[in-house]
Design an enzyme around this catalytic site. Structure first.
Site, PDB file in Angstrom:
ATOM      1  N   ARG H  90       0.831  -1.211   0.000  1.00  0.00           N
ATOM      2  CA  ARG H  90       0.000   0.000   0.000  1.00  0.00           C
ATOM      3  C   ARG H  90       0.870   1.267   0.000  1.00  0.00           C
ATOM      4  NH1 ARG H  90      -2.361  -3.976  -0.444  1.00  0.00           N
ATOM      5  NH2 ARG H  90      -4.524  -4.474   0.093  1.00  0.00           N
ATOM      6  N   GLU H  93       2.241   1.574  -3.462  1.00  0.00           N
ATOM      7  CA  GLU H  93       1.162   2.024  -4.361  1.00  0.00           C
ATOM      8  C   GLU H  93       0.963   3.531  -4.242  1.00  0.00           C
ATOM      9  OE1 GLU H  93      -2.623  -0.402  -4.793  1.00  0.00           O
ATOM     10  OE2 GLU H  93      -3.419   1.380  -3.826  1.00  0.00           O
ATOM     11  N   SER H 116      15.663  14.573   0.410  1.00  0.00           N
ATOM     12  CA  SER H 116      16.726  13.618   0.728  1.00  0.00           C
ATOM     13  C   SER H 116      16.155  12.397   1.430  1.00  0.00           C
ATOM     14  CB  SER H 116      17.765  14.267   1.635  1.00  0.00           C
ATOM     15  OG  SER H 116      18.739  13.319   2.017  1.00  0.00           O
TER      16      SER H 116
END
Lengths: 160, 160, 160, 160, 160, 160, 160, 160, 160, 160
Positions: H90, H93, H116
């Protein structure tokens, strides 16, 4: 191949070596295709109760425990690197390069559907070509499975 | 498939549609296997001069220019996503799951070597199973190629 | 998806938009499952002659040419990137994470074999959960295909 | 699968074999779906305290230590080669080929959102088809999760 | 490389080290190409009975059991990461960058067909370039395999 | 292959077709290897000023603009799917299966280093085998590049 | 990204350029997070009717047709090569390297479950670090979804 | 994960279990973020001398040898299959689907540069949503790194 | 990395730890670049006889057997997952994002050719930037290898 | 590379060709490194306002519109097949084969951290080797970024 499967397969193949028989000889004694015999010994197919006694007769070094193992549904698998083997790559090459043509002809002869890989026979045979040289004949023989039209005649899940 | 190859294949297949013939009918008229006919129309095989006239007779809408194209060695190829097609995936599944067994039997019957995918025949046939249902029979028939022992009887390149 | 297939699918979906009907409404009018209707419009399933007239009645903007196209065996395919879509990934996640368990239960209930993806029904339904919230119920209903024992009762190819 | 997980799973499955019960029998005794039972035994799901005593009753060879292990959140995983197994590939094939259609219908019936794979039920059932043959019915039943509109009502992190 | 193959290869290479001979020296004693000698020792080629006695003479530490192993058809394989090795990558780079040109010239000189990788010789030689520097000459020498026209002169399988 | 490169290559190959000459004939007229001629026409090699006039003589339809293009350092590339072509796959198969052996022999004959793929010659030749059949001989001839010991005799970058 | 989606996204982003507003400004006017505004303009999120009028006010060059498009459930997607972009790779690197730790803490704080990516908020903020330098703060805020125990309280599909 | 790293990580996590403390408790005692504590225990971050004594106080079963190990720069890594875990997928995604939007906003707020992943903070927190349900808040807080213009003010390496 | 190589590398690195010297110190004592010292200890480079005695003096715990091992041509390799390490990924990112520019400049400055990775030096240095902060300077210094024109001045292999 | 980016890059490179200047000449006129000039022209770097006027002076055919485009943060990208180019592959080979050694030395010289690829300089130079032959020197010069210890001094997001 997973560790435990590899160990069992080695025991199966060892029983064949001890019997000193070829796949074709075992096939003849058991009434199976030669490829199916090899698939059984590689734990890629299931042994039926009817054939179990014939296989035990053909391969006397096969213990009852190993025969029991062979009668369970196997986890079918292969090492992805197997495709490196020239003998296997050539088959894959043929399938991929001829694939669209084979599909076209199946569709033309049978309609929309596929050749089953489950209700499926395979054998390897040796024939002579017109030049007198040996040829390998591999036969794939699978049930035609037509696509079904999905009619809405079933009732779906609901909570009680 | 590359753009220009796709265009030619569409023209080939269009000539077949206009002729209103099946692959089997063209196969019978040309003396070829049904798969080889399909491979010619998909630009995956080369047309020999002897067969060219028969093919032109069978497919009258095939222009001379298209026939000339068919007589050049093709760049053999396939879309890697082709394996998504269930009809083609089942073939690949069979080859990969049965691969080691097929190699074992070839080695046992013929010795160390492979089935050629070049001197190779393929056909698709329709048969009835014992249950009266249609079955697809795909025959792969390739010359056995034994591995050669590499004896050092040739002299290597050197500069003049 | 290949260029020409995408064009046809757009025409199919356009006919649906013009009709202003949902998949469920078309399913009811044609006697098909809602998923099968969607598969027909995405050129992933074949239209039977019996259903063609019902579909034309349901989608009046579908030209005869488009209906003819829908009655040919399609090349089934998908864009591999489709798995990025969260709605589709969740299905794939469920299949891969539950896969071994599903196979175990099929083997225990049915024996060695698989659920067919060809003689196969699929529907999507909306139900209420015990908390009163909407739930998606997706039903996969496929014929059980038992692995066949490959008995050597067929004669192989040979040259005349 | 990682080494230590595989060892635990073997112990779980061994407890089932010793009990001599099917997944369905254990499901009935514990009030779970048959797939959830299998997921517990494959360390792909967590055991709740309420169900633990029922599972211990159903599988008496399950040691307290193993039950404790089952009550920790698992690392969910699968061997990527699992997709080679025909039983699992067919599910994947269905999901990928039907994926866009399923998403379309979810969107039409529910709006923008997905079927949850977390608040999710799965079961495998055996039914008879109209031809009297066995069919596998796999039910996926997940909560509908609507996409939320991301309103800016929260205050972001800042340093003290 | 699979575990058991790696163990055997180590024993083969150890016999070479104990003999204190180069591949070229063994090649001269056995009448093989230097590459074929190396392939035998890496279990990538099969040993013929005629050559077995010469190889045993050349490598006295090779046990009869190891020689027997060498006379079975090997499973040909390679570690996919092998391509990382600069010496091997350069060969792959040449093949892929020159591939279309090599195919074009084969087609122009021989017609439609390929160079066999089975009836195939390979050797590595050391020559001086015009600048007096060492050059590696690798010779690939394979039988030309013409594509065959697939004429329909064989009869397909049918059930008895 | 990128769009613009493909266009130029088509123009190069068209000049060859119009000249009606084989790669071998152009090689003879220009003093190049046949493979290098093909590489020039596929924009995989650079044309030197000395050879440019010979090539223009050999291929009169090659415009000055195209010759200028050929004299710029090319972006060397290939379509990854090229490996599907059987003629090219066989080369790749040989390289990967023989790779470790070839490296072993290079190391034994030359020491630690590789065959250059840059200072590199390649040719394709047609010879007769002992059975009187045609054989393809592909020669790879590259400068031996020894690995250098990296002695610390240089001063590194620093700011002014 | 698919062709037609790319065209629409360009029109959305063009409306933003013409308005001369930043994502933050549009976020303030619409009451959305800045990331959600960007997702709307990239066709990765759906526009609700309530927000539509605010967005039209904020972006006057957005036609009604484009707004209608934005109100349909989108096909969510991304170009796999996007991961090459350093700004995006750094996020992926953080997620993969910190992944197991994040899961461990979620499990410890919440129990067995996941952070939803559907009921999910995201924003990008600019803060000052203790050294007075700018820092990027990205907040992921998703509903906790606990895994449900799959109790067998539903009745499965059956035929009528 | 490599063998030896996995062994050390198990020892670290064992020290945590023996201490019976949560990540949050250890975080409070050491003044670190909860994620950084987890990263230390998974050998994905380095322990500073200042924090070492606090960590030893918090985790008394951590031997001096293990603490020394934790103070060496680690080889940062992850198992690529980790992405199968739903909790981690998840996150991935979200990153991939929101990636372009996040980059757009960073560019608009900060200019050309990135967040960074090295000068970087991460924490996982539990908050209540407006519906009173638990929400997971993951904060990524990294220094903004502007791309530098590469001015030619340095002198390159040369030989002495 | 293969098992046996990993074991040897551990022994090499152990000799360094026992000597208590940095790569730079060993580099100074042996006259090598610091990177080459590290490559020797990771079995990625070959040790010359001239340098062997200096290295033995620098690393007294290095046994003669280990030094002998270091003097054989190594199999150069790396774990593909190494690219996950941020320190190594950043190098890869730079190479891929700057690759075309570097090639353009090499072509403009030197003509058609490449930088050798075999006759190649590499060092890592620490310098101060204009802001007084540490900077890493990595120098790649390889021989320019011009592509050779492949003139047809060699005679090919033929059978005796 | 995406379509629209490719078009702009062609216009940039065309302006360079019309100016008839090398990368080194433009670098000298603008005070940039030669690689940075090339990156600007390939749309892989951003142009600062201070340098814009110098670049316009150096490349008079660069329109104001193109210069404006160059001043926006680019989407950094590369074609994954770029690695086929031998000049670029050699760089990648060096990075992957030397990667662990470079990381070891950075850790030893600087502590735990990495070389930045953002605050980063790169140049390509031509030097003479001790044998009088040309050598390519590529300098990577990036700021050292130490990993930060993540102290818990920030307050997380919460709802108002």
């Amino acid at each position: 191949m997973e560790q435990s499967k590899a160990i069992i397969v080695n025991q199966f193949l060892s029983a064949k070596r001890k019997a000193g028989k070829t796949f074709n000889e075992i096939a003849k004694e058991t009434g199976l295709t030669n490829v199916y015999v090899a698939q059984l010994l590689r734990r890629q197919a299931i042994l039926t109760p009817e054939t179990a006694s014939k296989l035990k007769a053909a391969l006397p070094h096969l213990s009852d425990e190993l025969v029991d193992e062979m009668m369970k549904p196997p986890m079918r698998s292969y090492d992805p690197n197997l495709i490196q083997e020239p003998a296997i790559y050539r088959l894959n090459e043929a399938v991929m390069h001829f694939g669209e043509s084979i599909k076209d002809i199946i569709n033309e002869q049978f309609g929309d559907g596929i050749m089953s890989a489950i209700d499926f026979y395979c054998s390897v045979d040796k024939v002579k070509g017109v030049d007198g040289k040996d040829r390998v004949v591999i036969t794939f023989d699978g049930k035609f499975l037509p696509y079904t039209e999905q009619v809405s005649t079933f009732v779906v899940a609901h909570y009680n």
